[in-house]
Design an enzyme around this catalytic site. Structure first.
Site, PDB file in Angstrom:
ATOM      1  N   ASP A   2      96.257  -9.002 -80.437  1.00 43.71           N
ATOM      2  CA  ASP A   2      95.530 -10.073 -81.474  1.00 43.71           C
ATOM      3  C   ASP A   2      94.798 -10.854 -80.993  1.00 43.71           C
ATOM      4  OD1 ASP A   2      96.220  -7.867 -83.719  1.00 43.71           O
ATOM      5  OD2 ASP A   2      97.729  -9.627 -84.379  1.00 43.71           O
ATOM      6  N   SER A   3      94.121 -11.103 -81.126  1.00 43.60           N
ATOM      7  CA  SER A   3      93.532 -12.472 -80.867  1.00 43.60           C
ATOM      8  C   SER A   3      93.645 -13.727 -81.120  1.00 43.60           C
ATOM      9  CB  SER A   3      91.762 -12.398 -80.816  1.00 43.60           C
ATOM     10  OG  SER A   3      91.659 -12.545 -82.735  1.00 43.60           O
ATOM     11  N   GLY A   4      94.653 -13.555 -82.204  1.00 43.76           N
ATOM     12  CA  GLY A   4      94.620 -14.920 -82.676  1.00 43.76           C
ATOM     13  C   GLY A   4      93.778 -15.420 -83.944  1.00 43.76           C
ATOM     14  N   GLY A   5      93.038 -14.563 -84.157  1.00 46.19           N
ATOM     15  CA  GLY A   5      91.373 -15.390 -85.543  1.00 46.19           C
ATOM     16  C   GLY A   5      92.652 -14.994 -86.663  1.00 46.19           C
ATOM     17  N   PHE A   6      94.147 -13.465 -86.375  1.00 47.43           N
ATOM     18  CA  PHE A   6      94.265 -13.774 -87.933  1.00 47.43           C
ATOM     19  C   PHE A   6      95.763 -15.086 -88.750  1.00 47.43           C
ATOM     20  CE2 PHE A   6      98.384 -12.634 -90.836  1.00 47.43           C
ATOM     21  CZ  PHE A   6      98.053 -12.342 -91.727  1.00 47.43           C
TER      22      PHE A   6
ATOM     23  N   ASP B 128      88.346 -14.206 -83.891  1.00 51.36           N
ATOM     24  CA  ASP B 128      87.468 -13.593 -84.744  1.00 51.36           C
ATOM     25  C   ASP B 128      87.791 -14.924 -85.898  1.00 51.36           C
ATOM     26  OD1 ASP B 128      89.100 -12.622 -85.688  1.00 51.36           O
ATOM     27  OD2 ASP B 128      88.363 -10.902 -87.202  1.00 51.36           O
TER      28      ASP B 128
ATOM     29  N   ASP C 214      98.152  -1.530 -87.869  1.00 49.59           N
ATOM     30  CA  ASP C 214      99.371  -1.876 -87.324  1.00 49.59           C
ATOM     31  C   ASP C 214      99.694  -2.733 -88.160  1.00 49.59           C
ATOM     32  OD1 ASP C 214      97.390  -4.479 -86.967  1.00 49.59           O
ATOM     33  OD2 ASP C 214      98.706  -5.287 -86.962  1.00 49.59           O
TER      34      ASP C 214
ATOM     35  N   CYS D  66     114.007  13.812 -91.538  1.00 47.60           N
ATOM     36  CA  CYS D  66     113.572  12.678 -90.260  1.00 47.60           C
ATOM     37  C   CYS D  66     114.782  12.967 -88.969  1.00 47.60           C
ATOM     38  CB  CYS D  66     114.440  10.847 -91.070  1.00 47.60           C
ATOM     39  SG  CYS D  66     113.608  10.264 -89.428  1.00 47.60           S
TER      40      CYS D  66
ATOM     41  N   CYS E  60     115.152  10.871 -86.617  1.00 43.50           N
ATOM     42  CA  CYS E  60     116.190   8.828 -86.533  1.00 43.50           C
ATOM     43  C   CYS E  60     117.520   8.725 -86.355  1.00 43.50           C
ATOM     44  CB  CYS E  60     115.501   8.780 -86.874  1.00 43.50           C
ATOM     45  SG  CYS E  60     116.259   7.462 -88.080  1.00 43.50           S
TER      46      CYS E  60
ATOM     47  N   CYS F 209     119.172   9.111 -89.606  1.00 42.42           N
ATOM     48  CA  CYS F 209     119.178   9.506 -90.768  1.00 42.42           C
ATOM     49  C   CYS F 209     120.213  11.070 -90.216  1.00 42.42           C
ATOM     50  CB  CYS F 209     117.787  10.589 -90.854  1.00 42.42           C
ATOM     51  SG  CYS F 209     116.619   9.753 -91.488  1.00 42.42           S
TER      52      CYS F 209
ATOM     53  N   HIS G  72     114.275   3.893 -88.243  1.00 43.55           N
ATOM     54  CA  HIS G  72     113.885   4.777 -88.817  1.00 43.55           C
ATOM     55  C   HIS G  72     112.582   5.166 -89.567  1.00 43.55           C
ATOM     56  CE1 HIS G  72     113.173   7.799 -92.463  1.00 43.55           C
ATOM     57  NE2 HIS G  72     113.486   6.366 -93.227  1.00 43.55           N
TER      58      HIS G  72
HETATM   59 ZN   LIG Z   1     115.413   8.663 -90.339  1.00 41.61          ZN
END
Ligand SMILES: [Zn+2]
Length: 372
Positions: A92-96, A146, A266, A304, A306, A309, A335
């Site tokens: 990220d550029s810092g715009g947010f 931005d 993201d 799932c 992971c 799970c 998860h």
């Molecule tokens: Zn999971």
């Protein structure tokens, strides 16, 4: 410059499946990028993040500029080495933060001055400085600085803000040091106004970027307005470059975004939700703090792979959160990121096989089962 490019492999309606080639490896799109704001995906080791199937993560210019400082990261070998993530990193550029930290910053035509949220110290960010910081971090994908326009905004405010972001985009592009396999993305602004979005997309296309982000959405406008804005924006972006919808979103937002031609996403949602006991599953969102899970021996999401799970029961996850054990947030973050990766992998396969609409309907029907 070569070495950084996106190739399309299949399309289904507006949705695309492709591969982004970078200096730090390939990324299959559509893709979800876990957020590693402070050089860590919270509660996850780098190995754990890799195990979810994630191929690219985010870092944040503003936060890393304050701590530990971009020059320090550079002296320690760059962000990839610092956080043990040799794969692609987008920053990220810092715009947010110009929007989210509006009480702590002073904006002018040349840039923005932040008062650190940590100690009040002053930090100046111009388009050139933001790009330089991202260079020092060794970011694979540099974002232009931005102004993320707050919502709601009048047409006049949104137009003035967008015009400034376009001037900053040109300055950011000029400051970017081309390197083999590294890229820079422009960011479309214009709030929910279709003609501003079109003008912004065309202005960025005229400058020329390696990819195009759509910013200023998921800031309170609601999903319907977000989708309308995507439909007004995407057709004006170059078709041979990746498109990135910033800060989005829920699984349903991702699915709808892909169906409207977005390739990259993201969001802090899966990580933040995981730390508070909320799990995204094929049956919708479950709250593991809910007492109905207390004696349930079944897995969180049986489909799932992971550790949360495959190795544990809903009852155990519930117990961890009731006791405030740190393993609870760790397992649920693992998860949730795994779920987001699986979601995108399956969407990609459906695009390649030309059955995205059927797949999307099936996925959405599954979410309705949630009762928490
Ligand atoms: Zn999971």
């Amino acid at each position: 410059m070569t070495g950084f490019f996106w190739t399309q492999q299949a399309a289904d309606g507006a949705a695309r499946a492709g591969v982004l080639h970078t200096a730090h490896g390939e990324v299959q799109t559509p893709v979800f990028m876990p957020v590693g704001t402070a050089a860590t995906v919270k509660a996850m080791t780098a190995d754990a993040v890799r195990a979810t199937g994630a191929s690219i993560v985010l870092g944040n210019t503003y936060h890393l500029m304050l701590r530990p400082g971009a020059e320090r990261v550079a002296s320690l070998g760059g962000l990839h080495r610092f956080m043990d993530w040799p794969g692609p990193i987008l920053t990220d550029s810092g715009g947010f933060q110009i929007m989210s930290l509006d009480k702590l910053r002073k904006l002018d035509a040349d840039g923005v001055t932040f008062s650190s949220h940590l100690d009040g110290s002053k930090h100046r960010l111009t388009p050139e400085r933001s790009v330089h910081i991202q260079h020092l971090l060794d970011s694979t994908i540099t974002m232009v600085l931005d102004e993320c326009t707050a919502f709601p905004a009048t047409y006049e405010v949104a137009e003035t803000s967008m015009a400034m972001s376009m001037r900053w985009a040109a300055r950011s592009r000029a400051a970017f040091v081309e390197r083999e396999g590294y890229g820079m993305f422009g960011i479309v602004q214009g709030s929910v106004f279709a003609d501003l979005r079109r003008r912004s997309a065309e202005a960025l296309g005229a400058i020329g970027f390696d990819g195009y982000a759509i910013g200023g959405l998921a800031v309170g406008e609601g999903q319907a307005a977000m989708f309308d804005t995507l439909e007004a924006t995407v057709p004006h972006l170059p078709s041979d470059r990746p498109r990135y919808l910033m800060g989005v979103g829920t699984p349903d937002d991702l699915l709808g975004g892909v169906q409207r031609g977005v390739d990259m996403f993201d969001c802090v949602m899966p990580t933040r939700a995981g730390r508070t006991g909320r799990a995204y599953t094929r049956a919708g969102v479950l709250n593991m703090r809910n007492a109905r899970h207390a004696a349930d021996p079944s897995p969180l999401d049986p489909a799932c792979a992971c550790p949360a799970c495959t190795r544990h029961s809903r009852a155990y996850l519930h117990h961890l959160f009731r006791c405030d054990e740190m393993l609870g947030p760790m397992l649920l973050t693992w998860h949730n990121i795994t779920y987001y990766q699986d979601l995108m992998r399956d969407i990609r396969a459906a695009i390649v096989q030309g059955r995205l609409d059927v797949h999307a309907a099936k996925v959405r029907a599954g979410w309705i089962a949630a009762t928490d």
